[in-house]
Design a protein around this motif. Structure first.
Motif, short mmCIF file in Angstrom:
data_model
loop_
_atom_site.label_atom_id
_atom_site.label_comp_id
_atom_site.label_asym_id
_atom_site.label_seq_id
_atom_site.Cartn_x
_atom_site.Cartn_y
_atom_site.Cartn_z
N TYR A 1 22.94 -10.84 -43.09
CA TYR A 1 22.50 -9.72 -43.90
C TYR A 1 23.66 -9.26 -44.78
O TYR A 1 24.77 -9.09 -44.29
N ALA A 2 23.38 -9.06 -46.04
CA ALA A 2 24.41 -8.63 -46.99
C ALA A 2 24.63 -7.13 -46.84
O ALA A 2 24.15 -6.33 -47.64
N GLU A 3 25.32 -6.76 -45.80
CA GLU A 3 25.62 -5.36 -45.51
C GLU A 3 27.12 -5.22 -45.30
O GLU A 3 27.82 -6.21 -45.14
N ILE A 4 27.58 -4.00 -45.30
CA ILE A 4 28.98 -3.73 -44.98
C ILE A 4 28.97 -2.90 -43.70
O ILE A 4 28.45 -1.78 -43.72
#
Length: 120
Positions: free
Chosen positions: A81-84
């Motif tokens: 998932y493209a999360e921080i």
């Protein structure tokens, strides 16, 4: 321990895998951690940290290597998932899920064998 690809042992292993699907399957899931990872993932999708917590004796490096091998063998799928911070989840693929009844049978066989062995 990795087998040298040019060795007789490696050739014998490959020939056996080609001629015997049982040996192919056992070689695919052999090793200390792959069955444990499958067992954990039978419950459903898990994050790396959840897997690590379920198997406290595995190093992060070894878990990463085993997950990569399992992904290459199409036993599991990985979703990033493209999360921080980034979140990565793993789950059994359809072919990986077909291992669940095999795991159940191995569990039952192992318990029976331990019991029999302890009687002697």
């Amino acid at each position: 321990m990795k087998i040298k690809e040019s060795s007789t042992n490696h050739e014998n292993k490959k020939n056996l895998e080609r001629s015997c699907s049982e040996i192919y399957a056992v070689n695919l899931i052999s090793g200390r951690w792959i069955l444990s990872i499958c067992y954990c993932l039978r419950q459903g999708r898990l994050r790396f940290s959840e897997l690590k917590n379920m198997m406290p004796n595995i190093s992060e490096r070894m878990l990463t290597m085993q997950l990569k091998k399992m992904e290459e063998e199409q036993l599991i799928s990985k979703k990033v998932y493209a999360e921080i911070p980034p979140r990565t989840e793993y789950e059994l693929t359809e072919i990986g899920k077909k291992l669940i009844p095999v795991l159940d049978e191995l569990d039952a066989w192992g318990k029976e064998h331990k019991k029999l062995k302890n009687q002697h």
